[in-house]
Design a protein around this motif. Structure first.
Motif, short mmCIF file in Angstrom:
data_model
loop_
_atom_site.label_atom_id
_atom_site.label_comp_id
_atom_site.label_asym_id
_atom_site.label_seq_id
_atom_site.Cartn_x
_atom_site.Cartn_y
_atom_site.Cartn_z
N ASP A 118 0.86 -1.19 0.00
CA ASP A 118 0.00 0.00 0.00
C ASP A 118 0.89 1.24 0.00
O ASP A 118 1.64 1.46 0.95
CB ASP A 118 -0.90 0.01 1.23
N THR A 147 3.88 7.51 -1.09
CA THR A 147 3.22 8.69 -1.65
C THR A 147 3.90 9.97 -1.20
O THR A 147 4.11 10.90 -1.99
CB THR A 147 1.74 8.71 -1.26
N TYR A 164 4.01 5.39 -9.31
CA TYR A 164 3.70 4.03 -8.87
C TYR A 164 2.56 3.50 -9.72
O TYR A 164 1.51 4.12 -9.83
CB TYR A 164 3.31 4.02 -7.39
N GLU A 166 -0.26 1.03 -10.03
CA GLU A 166 -1.05 0.19 -9.12
C GLU A 166 -1.35 -1.18 -9.72
O GLU A 166 -1.52 -2.16 -8.97
CB GLU A 166 -2.36 0.91 -8.78
N LYS A 169 2.17 -2.95 -9.81
CA LYS A 169 2.82 -2.89 -8.49
C LYS A 169 4.30 -2.56 -8.63
O LYS A 169 5.15 -3.12 -7.93
CB LYS A 169 2.64 -4.22 -7.74
#
Length: 483
Positions: A118, A147, A164, A166, A169
């Motif tokens: 995450d 982030t 990044y 998602e 990954k």
């Protein structure tokens, strides 16, 4: 205004006597106000011309640069792969474009992270991220998330973007500049008791490679291979933008003669409108017997009569004005100029179908206007569009370039004389405004003097009224007691 009850003793209409006397006293004030009105009107007329010239300058700004002209357009057979734009005068034709590879920035891509990763969870490591060529390293703490770190990198002066993905990954660090000459080098460190050592950030976010080099594009245009460092490339007046690798496209250059004709028509319309207003103002008849109306004069006139009178009073205020005459002469001279850098067949406006109207005594305000022979203009554009564009846009001798400078000089003179839109009429920064400001002070002084004079007359008549009343009273007493 004080309320006065006058004439009780003498029976005289003192208000009328004072009013009649004050008419003579107010004559210098009325004359000064009339002068101020004329200067204010002249100021408004100068500003009207300034506004008109500003509109002409905007029209000139649309044609004084080669890039402003829409003489030819470039169409791609596959806009997802390549797009293009055409400069002025590029010959009609088609061009094949094969994009073998795109220019890319130096890119470092991390390994795929766990599906549970995450980017908004604290990473639990601290240290310093350094990007080669950036003086200030980017510090991070154990509470920082991926982030947080990406935001710091992307808002820094590093010239790189950290992102990044998602879905994959994966983390990537990419330079904003592209090409094989671009390099990227990153390092991570933390401070210990024994000194700085490699940090733990890269292991956390899957980065194993810390250096990369950018890539040039590789494109074949009309059989010739080029390797630009960016995904844009200009050759022979055509600017290509490459978007997709392993594609082939055809760029078609086609004429847009109607677009060019419209640009020229728009300019001529604004030029003629400006010439007409300048001619009107410098040649207007002056009605010397029509001065601005005083307030007293207006009270006895109908609104339509006031409008008609003031129209004549304003007429000719800028007659034979030096600023306007200079502007007219300068603009007409430029219109008749030749552009020596062009072929002789296209080096003047009259050679491409744009000429000056012949003088007509019945329409003096049309003197100096332009007219277009559309057939001749289109023929010139089809034969040599580049020269037609250059006639207006070549620097510094192009017609539009020289006209723009002439108009700008005139606008500067007009602003110095009367100010621009929004400038107060009595602004001391302008020639006319300074005069109006001075007149306002004189009017104020005269008003004070007139008020004092009026007060003096009322006191004088009041004393006379009182004396007459006293005499009448004594006379009545004598008549009553002598009988």
């Amino acid at each position: 205004m004080p309320i006065r009850i006058t004439g009780m003793g003498s029976g005289l209409d003192i208000d009328k006597l004072v009013t009649d006397l004050m008419k003579a006293e107010r004559m210098p004030l009325d004359t000064l106000k009339q002068k101020k009105t004329k200067i204010t009107w002249a100021s408004d007329l100068y500003r009207e011309i300034n506004t008109k010239m500003s509109t002409l300058k905007n029209a000139l700004d649309k044609i004084k640069l080669t890039a402003d002209w829409k003489d030819y357009k470039a169409t791609s057979s596959n806009e997802y792969a390549v797009t293009a734009t055409s400069a002025a005068g590029v010959p009609v034709g088609s061009h094949s474009v094969e994009v073998k590879q795109l220019a890319k920035g130096a890119t470092i891509t991390g390994n795929a992270l766990a599906s549970s990763f995450d980017p908004k969870t604290p990473l639990g490591v601290e240290g310093t991220l350094t990007i080669a060529g950036v003086e200030t390293p980017i510090a991070y703490s154990a509470n920082d998330t991926l982030t947080d770190i990406m935001n710091r990198v992307n808002s820094s002066s590093s010239g790189v973007k950290m992102a990044y993905d998602e879905l994959k990954k994966q983390i990537s660090v990419v330079t904003k500049e592209t090409g094989s000459a671009v390099t990227l080098s990153i390092s991570d460190s933390k401070t210990t008791d024994t000194g700085p050592v490699p940090g733990d950030l890269f292991a956390k976010i899957g980065i194993t490679s810390t250096a990369a080099t950018g890539q040039d594009a590789e494109v074949i245009i009309d059989g010739t291979t080029v390797k630009p460092s960016k995904n844009t490339f200009t050759a022979n007046g055509i600017t290509y933008t490459f978007k997709q690798e392993n594609t082939t496209s055809t760029i078609q250059i086609s004429g847009d003669n109607e677009g060019m004709v419209k640009q020229i028509k728009d300019f001529v319309e604004q030029y003629n409108s400006t010439i007409e207003l300048l001619n009107q103002r410098v040649k207007e008849k002056k009605y010397r017997n029509f001065e601005p109306l005083t307030d007293d004069q207006k009270t006895d006139m109908k609104e339509a009569d006031i409008t008609n009178w003031e129209s004549k009073a304003k007429s000719g205020l800028l007659g034979n004005d030096d600023i306007l005459n200079t502007a007219l002469r300068g603009m007409r001279d430029i219109i008749n100029d030749t552009v020596s850098s062009l072929p002789s067949e296209y080096n003047a406006l009259f050679k491409v179908g744009i000429s000056t109207m012949p003088y007509n005594s019945n329409s003096p305000n049309d003197s100096g206007k332009l007219m277009i022979d559309e057939e001749a203009l289109k023929k010139a554009i089809s034969e040599d569009a580049g020269s037609v564009v250059g006639l207006f846009s070549n620097y510094p001798e192009g017609i539009a370039n020289k006209l723009s400078k002439r108009v700008n000089d005139s606008m500067t003179q007009l602003v110095d004389k009367a100010g621009g839109a929004g400038t107060p009429s009595d602004s001391v920064t302008t020639t006319l405004g300074l005069r109006i400001n001075d007149m306002n002070k004189k009017i104020e002084t005269l008003n004070d003097r007139i008020s004092s004079r009026e007060e003096y007359y009322y006191k004088m008549f009041a004393a006379m009224d009182s004396a007459v009343a006293s005499n009448n009273s004594q006379l009545n007493w004598l008549m009553q007691n002598m009988g």
